[in-house]
Every structure is written in structure tokens, then in C-alpha cells.
Design a protein around this motif. Sequence first.
Motif, mmCIF file in Angstrom:
data_model
loop_
_atom_site.group_PDB
_atom_site.id
_atom_site.type_symbol
_atom_site.label_atom_id
_atom_site.label_comp_id
_atom_site.label_asym_id
_atom_site.label_seq_id
_atom_site.Cartn_x
_atom_site.Cartn_y
_atom_site.Cartn_z
ATOM 1 N N ALA A 294 0.902 -1.230 -0.053
ATOM 2 C CA ALA A 294 -0.075 0.045 -0.054
ATOM 3 C C ALA A 294 0.825 1.261 0.014
ATOM 4 O O ALA A 294 1.960 1.598 0.767
ATOM 5 C CB ALA A 294 -0.976 0.015 1.179
ATOM 6 N N PRO A 295 0.673 2.287 -1.054
ATOM 7 C CA PRO A 295 1.117 3.491 -0.781
ATOM 8 C C PRO A 295 0.703 4.174 0.408
ATOM 9 O O PRO A 295 -0.556 4.100 0.836
ATOM 10 C CB PRO A 295 0.537 3.948 -1.922
ATOM 11 N N ILE A 296 1.530 4.955 1.139
ATOM 12 C CA ILE A 296 1.153 5.624 2.535
ATOM 13 C C ILE A 296 0.956 6.970 2.276
ATOM 14 O O ILE A 296 1.960 7.672 2.071
ATOM 15 C CB ILE A 296 1.952 4.970 3.612
ATOM 16 N N ILE A 297 -0.006 7.696 2.754
ATOM 17 C CA ILE A 297 -0.197 8.897 2.909
ATOM 18 C C ILE A 297 0.143 9.584 4.253
ATOM 19 O O ILE A 297 -0.456 8.932 5.164
ATOM 20 C CB ILE A 297 -1.592 9.557 2.347
ATOM 21 N N LEU A 298 1.191 10.209 4.269
ATOM 22 C CA LEU A 298 1.715 10.694 5.787
ATOM 23 C C LEU A 298 1.471 11.965 6.380
ATOM 24 O O LEU A 298 1.513 12.723 5.588
ATOM 25 C CB LEU A 298 3.273 10.404 5.842
ATOM 26 N N SER A 299 0.871 11.903 7.467
ATOM 27 C CA SER A 299 0.717 13.003 8.016
ATOM 28 C C SER A 299 2.232 13.453 8.850
ATOM 29 O O SER A 299 2.933 12.613 9.048
ATOM 30 C CB SER A 299 -0.230 12.975 9.265
ATOM 31 N N LEU A 300 2.386 14.676 8.662
ATOM 32 C CA LEU A 300 3.678 15.348 9.328
ATOM 33 C C LEU A 300 3.168 16.074 10.841
ATOM 34 O O LEU A 300 3.660 16.966 11.324
ATOM 35 C CB LEU A 300 4.282 16.475 8.594
ATOM 36 N N ASN A 301 2.487 15.459 11.363
ATOM 37 C CA ASN A 301 1.779 15.675 12.638
ATOM 38 C C ASN A 301 2.560 15.158 13.661
ATOM 39 O O ASN A 301 2.212 14.120 14.560
ATOM 40 C CB ASN A 301 0.338 15.447 12.982
ATOM 41 N N PHE A 302 3.512 15.655 14.042
ATOM 42 C CA PHE A 302 4.703 15.134 15.038
ATOM 43 C C PHE A 302 4.017 15.319 16.521
ATOM 44 O O PHE A 302 3.693 16.490 16.770
ATOM 45 C CB PHE A 302 6.047 15.550 14.784
ATOM 46 N N PRO A 303 4.311 14.475 17.556
ATOM 47 C CA PRO A 303 3.821 14.867 18.803
ATOM 48 C C PRO A 303 4.996 15.637 19.572
ATOM 49 O O PRO A 303 6.008 15.706 19.119
ATOM 50 C CB PRO A 303 3.768 13.488 19.537
ATOM 51 N N ASP A 304 4.230 16.603 20.428
ATOM 52 C CA ASP A 304 5.216 17.261 21.230
ATOM 53 C C ASP A 304 5.618 16.599 22.126
ATOM 54 O O ASP A 304 5.171 15.637 22.804
ATOM 55 C CB ASP A 304 4.246 18.608 21.892
ATOM 56 N N ALA A 305 6.811 17.135 22.727
ATOM 57 C CA ALA A 305 7.479 16.218 23.994
ATOM 58 C C ALA A 305 6.511 16.539 25.026
ATOM 59 O O ALA A 305 5.724 17.387 25.290
ATOM 60 C CB ALA A 305 8.757 17.149 24.187
ATOM 61 N N TYR A 306 6.642 15.631 25.969
ATOM 62 C CA TYR A 306 5.779 15.643 27.404
ATOM 63 C C TYR A 306 6.539 16.487 28.399
ATOM 64 O O TYR A 306 7.691 16.531 28.431
ATOM 65 C CB TYR A 306 5.405 14.077 27.826
ATOM 66 N N ASN A 307 5.748 17.172 28.967
ATOM 67 C CA ASN A 307 6.318 17.746 30.175
ATOM 68 C C ASN A 307 6.465 16.876 31.017
ATOM 69 O O ASN A 307 5.601 16.652 32.003
ATOM 70 C CB ASN A 307 5.253 18.928 30.522
ATOM 71 N N VAL A 308 7.835 16.466 31.554
ATOM 72 C CA VAL A 308 8.152 15.416 32.362
ATOM 73 C C VAL A 308 8.888 15.954 33.659
ATOM 74 O O VAL A 308 9.663 15.203 34.010
ATOM 75 C CB VAL A 308 8.764 14.403 31.941
ATOM 76 N N GLU A 309 8.949 17.380 33.915
ATOM 77 C CA GLU A 309 9.638 17.859 34.924
ATOM 78 C C GLU A 309 9.269 17.399 36.167
ATOM 79 O O GLU A 309 10.004 17.131 37.064
ATOM 80 C CB GLU A 309 9.588 19.574 34.889
ATOM 81 N N ASP A 310 7.981 17.191 36.536
ATOM 82 C CA ASP A 310 7.332 16.328 37.748
ATOM 83 C C ASP A 310 7.627 15.073 37.550
ATOM 84 O O ASP A 310 7.192 14.273 36.543
ATOM 85 C CB ASP A 310 6.094 16.773 37.715
ATOM 86 N N PRO A 311 8.458 14.186 38.378
ATOM 87 C CA PRO A 311 8.907 12.859 38.096
ATOM 88 C C PRO A 311 7.487 12.108 38.393
ATOM 89 O O PRO A 311 7.555 10.903 37.764
ATOM 90 C CB PRO A 311 9.537 12.528 39.388
ATOM 91 N N PHE A 312 6.484 12.427 39.017
ATOM 92 C CA PHE A 312 5.070 11.851 39.051
ATOM 93 C C PHE A 312 4.413 11.924 37.692
ATOM 94 O O PHE A 312 3.730 10.773 37.453
ATOM 95 C CB PHE A 312 4.445 12.413 40.067
ATOM 96 N N ASP A 313 4.354 12.974 36.915
ATOM 97 C CA ASP A 313 3.987 13.189 35.667
ATOM 98 C C ASP A 313 4.687 12.304 34.812
ATOM 99 O O ASP A 313 4.132 11.547 34.002
ATOM 100 C CB ASP A 313 3.865 14.670 35.322
#
Length: 1007
Positions: A294-313
Motif C-alpha cells: 500500500a502507498p502510504i499518505i503520511l501526516s507530518l503531525n509529530f507529537p510534542d514532547a511531554y512535560n516531564v519535569e515532575d517525576p510523578f507526571d
Amino acid sequence: MKKILTIAACLALGAGHVMAQETFPRNGVYDERSGLVALTNATIHTDYKTTISNATLLIRNGKVEAVGTGVKVPAGAVTIDAKGKHIYPGLVDMFTGYGMPEVKSERGGWGSPPQMESKKQGAYSWNQAIKPETNAVELFKVDKKQAEEMRKLGFGTVLAVHRDGIARGTATLVTLADNKRENEVVVLDKAAGALSFDKGSSTQDYPNSLMGSIALLRQTYLDAQWNTQNPSREQNISLTAFTAANKYPQIFEVDSKLDILRADKVGDEFGKQYIIKGGGDEYQMIKEIKASNAPIILSLNFPDAYNVEDPFDARRVPLEAMKHWEMAPANAALLNKAGVTIAFTASDLKDKKDFLPNLRKAIQYGLSEEEALKALTATPAKLLNADSKVGSLNKGMLANFIVTSGNLFAADNIILENWVQGSQYKISEVPSDYRGVYTLKMPQQPDRKLMISGTAERPELKVIGKDTVSGKITFNGNLVTLSFNKDKKSKESIRLSGWLQDKNLQGEGQLPDASTVKWTATFSEAMSQKAKSDSTKVAKAPQLGNIIYPFRAYGQNELPKQETILIKNATVWTNEKEGKLENADVLIKNGKIAKVGKNLTENGAKIVDGTGKHVTPGIIDEHSHIALNGVNEGTQSVTAEVRMADVVNSDDINIYRQLAGGVTTSQLLHGSANPIGGQSAIIKLRWGKSPEELMVENADGFIKFALGENVKQSNRNNANIRFPQSRMGVEQVFVDAFQRAKEYEQSWKTYNSLSKREKSKTPAPRRDLELDALVEILNDKRFITCHSYVQSEINMLMQVADEMGFKVNTFTHILEGYKVADKMKERGIGGSTFSDWWAYKMEVKDAIPQNAGLMNQLGVVTAINSDDAEMARRLNQEAAKSVKYAGVSEEDALKMVTLNPAKLLHLDDRMGSIKAGKDADVVLWNDNPLSIYAKPLKTFVDGIAYYDLERDEQMREELEKERMRLIQAMLNAKTGGARTQAPAMRRASVVHCEDVEHNEEESYFAH
């Protein structure tokens, strides 16, 4: 120059409008100008692999007339000097909602009665989610705002898809000219057929699950074929339109890598090669994606980094989400390297401005510029059969092109113009270059030097006086604003604004004491600037982690391999006539149990010391709902057409967890929402394999039936109207279903008995997937596992089976099995039950923990099942309860979770005991397997150690190290100014019999 450009634009706009509008009268005079324009001295990329320097592009009436270095500019042509500029074919986005109406659903809220039938008036499909009669070209309207937004990204042509429903009709290919009527911008009125698994705006109850959507699509293909072949067919606008839409390229929108495999499977069944609009996680199953062709149509919607400063988060973010953040930008490069055809779309981006930066990021992560341009021009044009019109700049093609300041993919490149059908649209101006060294003078202030560097688009400021400080500077045409701190120690800022006078700057400003001053900055010398690059020269991509299989915690870089294993000196529970062997050996070779005995030897075998340990067959769970994306299609009383195999989720962590409990095989059952549910899937827990590779090869087909409270919807609200509403109604459903199946079977027998000549005059019966499954039951080709509790209902189904001529293979749950064991034995019906569940609802009030032991004592093949992802991890202990409560022997108790479920699944010739020739599904325990202290040390499936306790401990350490590496990378990204997102709450992925919600895959991937 500006004057010439404006004239050219007028000519182009006027010419294109008149020439394409011959059928439209005009209230006024007609402008017959030819729109003849020549862009000269440009670097022209005629296609993704051909570049011509110092070339001319000649366009007439909205089309390319000539391109090259020797093009003669005709008299009367408007000439534009494009020296230093680049010209590229206009980009093509083959998956957009451009010009389409908003899709709205008016589904009722919780408590609303179900809508059983379609509300759509007319001779259309019975199901509102099937709407192939939709033609996007009939809905399309030019949208100036959307067109401008897309043109700024470089697009000139887009495929407009009405994203509503499972069968969505046809999509239309249009240009982004917004100065024309709809009929003038349509390139192909019907360019592609559109499909999905999403029911869209449909308010109809069916389907309520992914497996239901797949079944509905399958049935629609069959119905369309029947409708075409049957001369006396029903008049059905939808089926006729579905057949017509099938002659175009088929674009199938999905959300995930597993849905790509599901769509491809349907396509293969009906001879369709889909173009897949993917979800961005394709790199995680490249081998399988490549095999789909299958040819694939790709989105360029890359996820943002998670805010992981809080170790519990940080703990709330699963490994797969972290790894996807890191690896998503490499998706295109990895697919391209594997030979998968790719195209790009901007459709999923929340902010379309991210498209070009994310495209450059994909190049940074390994995609070549040539392949990127191909994916934006030639590939989509070819896939849509529009490559004679768009996607390159050859004679006769639409004059769709972009003019850029430099290399399209360079970070400092600017899209200056976007020409669509010969009409010029201004996008940006080349910014004036004010970079250099200036002498700054202000009254009562020491002279300072201003150093303006950076790029013309993004200038940077340093102010040199007593100290050197950085500042901010912004140019807007001839206007300038700048600010900087008085010195390094001071936080007080000097703010200035002014304008350009020749090469010098001047204006007024404000000092930290609020006094106003006049200032001048006299140009003294140009900064030493590097020439503008014609290549991206992007920063090197960061070192990426490994792709693991499956792509989640406890996935591995490489899957374990089959080995020759010799387990020595163990207690072997054979489940055969030899019983339990002490100090015995088991040889595993080529995925099979090769030998069982004492003092065995084998050259090259890996020796495993079994001293003090126990070896048993792998545990088999007759009733499981793990590894499924959805468990119930409960919208109709009979849904025999749905298949659990369609919704197997090979990434489910419960596969690994249950391997850690000694489970090697599971029957994945439909839930108990309706009397006749869906077809089962029997899988081996081959952790890391694809859904298709999990399936037990050549296994008999099974299907889920159900009785009791769930099927008559005792616990649903009063708005429920689905038949049946009583236990006697449930009986009638079975009788009616099998009567219809018998008549259906007879219709096919009658048809197949006809001669070839007679068949040519007689329409074939309509294939019905629901009735096909019931006919298989009547012919002992599919076998029933029935959810059951109450004695009276169990008797009812056995009586209906006797009357209608089918058999019940297994009663599952069957907590009143001890009351009907004699009748079950007489009919050869097995029982799969819980060990000691009781009193969790009214119909289990007579459950007793001796149930399994009593059924076993009366000769019923009895198994202990889980129906629960957590319980399946300790089925050995569940089996042991029958030793305690019913005095069952240890060996018989073990058989309740090994050999007996194998018998119920008709797999006892292949698994369930330790015998030469059987599959090497074997567990090595540290203790008596019925002990609460027992735990598997190794779990083999087909002779492969898919679980190993020592490796598990090592993987836990590696997992934490990988998490910390990714957390640090996200913290660095945030420090560097990257956007972040808050960790999301996770939904539990465990499903049970009565669950009716579609169990969506965890939504950490940015679709």
C-alpha cells in the motif's frame, strides 16, 4: 519590478478566468487577453529529479507552454526576471477536507433509545454509514480562507475528501485558485474513492465497534457485487454508487499501523489495493506495511514532547509514547528506505504553519530532498492518475508552481509566490538585508556599536559598549524596533524605534529613566556573511533509540528465536498416561516436543537445569478478551458476521503479562451483549509478532453465543428497544436465526445444483456473512462457546440445538453446570467455568466452588477459564482451587487449564500435554505449578522462550534506563524552546464480556 509583477498577475487572472468560463454569460465586456507570461533566469525544478539553471518558464492561458534554457519569449509576453529565484511544481496534497462541509453527528446522549434503522430517506443503503453516493464535487465550494492557508505552504492542488462514513463516495481533485468558480478549479471531478472504519455522522446504532465496521464493509462489497450481477436486483442507489466508485483509486483512512493491516486484509479479500492515509506510527511495523504494497499518505503531525519535569507526571507517560515522540519524525525516512511509496498531507496538523518545519525535520531525520519533493508532487499526482496535469512542469500541464527565494527545504527559504492555474498569488516579500556594523549615537550616552547578524529573515543583535550585551531587533519593511539592556549587570532596558534612511537608521527611543531621546545608527561596514545556501544543510538528527517489537514496554530489539532446548532432571507433568515423571528430561527441537524421558542427550542443545523445578504444558485460556480492540458488537441480537480476528491487538501488554503466568494460548471471544455474537480468534501468545502471526494455524472456527441478563439487557436503561427483552425472547432469536440459516443454505444448494445454462438465467442468492457463519455451525464447521449461568436457559439452548440440528461445543461460565452435567455429558458438551466466582449478580446466586470438580467427576470435559486479564495470570492457582474444594487430583486440576481446554478447542492433538510431536508450548516452573508460590521461569511457545524471568529482570533495568534517556531528551527539548504537552490520563485497556464500548487503542500517538 513590482509594477511588472502586478501587470502579470492581472493578465494571468483575467486570461484564466475568461478561457475557462465559456458556458457562463457575463454582464459586461469580455477580456480576451492570452495571459502570456514568461519567468526568466530562474532555477527551475521541472520535476523532483530534474533541475534546469538559468531557465525560462513560459505559460499561456493557465498552462505551461514551454520550459528550458532555449525558450524564446514571444512578442507581447509579460516578462518577469526571476534571477536568483527557484521555481518548483505546485505541491499536491492528496488528503484534505478543503471546500467540504463540516461533518456533524446528531447522536443522542446516554439514555437515548438506539436507532435500529436508517433515517436516510430514499433508495439508499440500509446503513447510514454507507454513503458511496456522496460525490465530493457536488458538495465542493471554493473556500478563500482555506485556499490561502494551503497556498502559503506551497500547495496548488488538493484532493477534497468528504470525511464522513465508512464508504464515503468519491473525492474530487481541485486547484487552490480562489478567483475562479467551482467548475473552473476542478481538475478531476471523481479522482478517488474514499473509505474508512469510522461511521462518521451516522446516528444508527450498528456498527458500534471496529469489528462491526469491518464486517459492514465486507458485506457492502458482497452486496454491491450481487447487485451488479443480479438482473432483478433491488434498486439501491448506494450499491450502484459503490460499484462505480470502485473504478477509481481507493483511499482508505485509518488511525494506526494495525488498522493499516486490517484495511489491507479487506482489500486483499476483494482484489483492491488501497492507498492508505496513515496515522504516523507505520515505522513500528515496517515489514508488514511493506508487505501490504500500500502507498502510504503520511501526516507530518509529530507529537510534542511531554512535560516531564515532575517525576510523578513522568510516570504517567508510557514508554511507547516517549519513543513515538522521538521516532515519529523518522517515519517517512524509514518507510522510504524500506521501499514503501509515500506521499505527504497537511491534513492532521492543528497548526498548518508546522507543515514546512516538520517537513524539514523529516529530511533532518534521513529523508532525501529528492524523495521529499517526489512525495509532494509526482507521487500524489501519479497515484491519482493526474500526472498529466499536475506534479511537474511539462508542456501542456497546469501552470501550478511556486517561486521561492532558494532551496524549498532550506530553513531560511521563503515561498514568495504561488501560481495556480496561471494566477499569481503573493505569499511573501524577500526581506531587506540590513545586516552590518553600525555606530549608535544618543545624547548623553556613550557611543556604542550595533552588530546586526543572523539571517535577513531572522536578524540577531549585539550591542558593544562598556559591555557586550545581546538584544532584540525586528524589521518591518523600512521600520525597525530594537531593545537591549544598559549593561550586563543591569536589567534596565533601552528601547528604540525608527526607520531606514539610505543605509543608516534613525528614530526616537526611551531610556530606563523614562526620558525620550533621538538616536542615529550610522552604517560603517557589512558583516561577513556566508552566501545563502541552496541546500538545507540541516542539523544532524539526534541519535535515535531502537525500534522494539512490539513497540511498548517489554518489547525487544530482536525477537527471541527458536532453539534446541534440553530441560534436564525436572518433574514433568505429562498429562498423558505416563502421568507425572520425576527427574525426567524434555527435548524441544524445531518448535516441537521431540522427546520425553530420562537421561536424554542431544548434540548442540542448550541445556536448562530443571532440578527441583517442574515442567508443564502451556496454560490454555478457553475464555479470554485480552489483545482486542473492542469486545462487543451488541447493536443487534445476531452479529455472527463479526470476527475477533479482525481486531486483534498484538501490542496488548496483557500478552506479555500472561506469558509471565504460563499462558501460551488464548481463545479471544466476543462479549455477551447479544444471543449470537461474533466469531472467535484463537491465538498463541507470540509476543512481538503481528496479529496475523499470533493466530493458531488451521484452528477450527468458534463463535460466541450468550444467555442471561446481558443479552436481554437487564441492566440497560429503559430507553432500550432492542429485541430480545426476555429470556423467552432469547430462545426465539436462536430458532429464528437457524431457520433462516437453513433456508439460506437450501437456496444455495438449489442454485448450485443447476446446470451452467440454467445458472446463466437464474440469479445467485445473495451472500450473507451472518448466515454463512450459522450454516457453518449446522455443518460442524464452526463451534459454539456459549456464555451461560442459569439451568433453565442451559436446558433451553440444548433443546433448541436438538430441534434445529446443531451442537453446542462448550458452555462457558456455566456456574450451574453441576445441575446439568448429566445432560451435557450425554450430548458431548464441555464446560469452561470459573473456579469460585459467585454472587456478583442475581443469576449466579446458585454458584458453588465445587462446580468444576462435579462436572469433571461426571465425565464432562471441564476447563477453568479467566474471562479476565488479571485472573489469566494465575490460572494455575484457579485450577488448584478444585483440589481444595472438590478433592480433584492435582493432575486432573492441571488438565483443567491445559489439556481440557485444548480438547474444547479441538487442539489436543497439538497442545495440552507433554508428548513427542506436539507443539513445544511448555512452561518451566520454580515450584509445584498448583502452588501459590509457583511462578514461571521460562514460558516457551513453539519452542521459543517468549518469557524468561532472568531476561525479564534485565529488561526492567533496561526499561528504566530507556525511560530516563527519553525523559532527559524531553527536558532538553523543552529547555531548547520546544512545545510540550501535559501527560494524558490513560484508559485501562482491559475488557470484559459485558463491555459495549469500542476499546480504542491508547491515544498517545498524535493522529
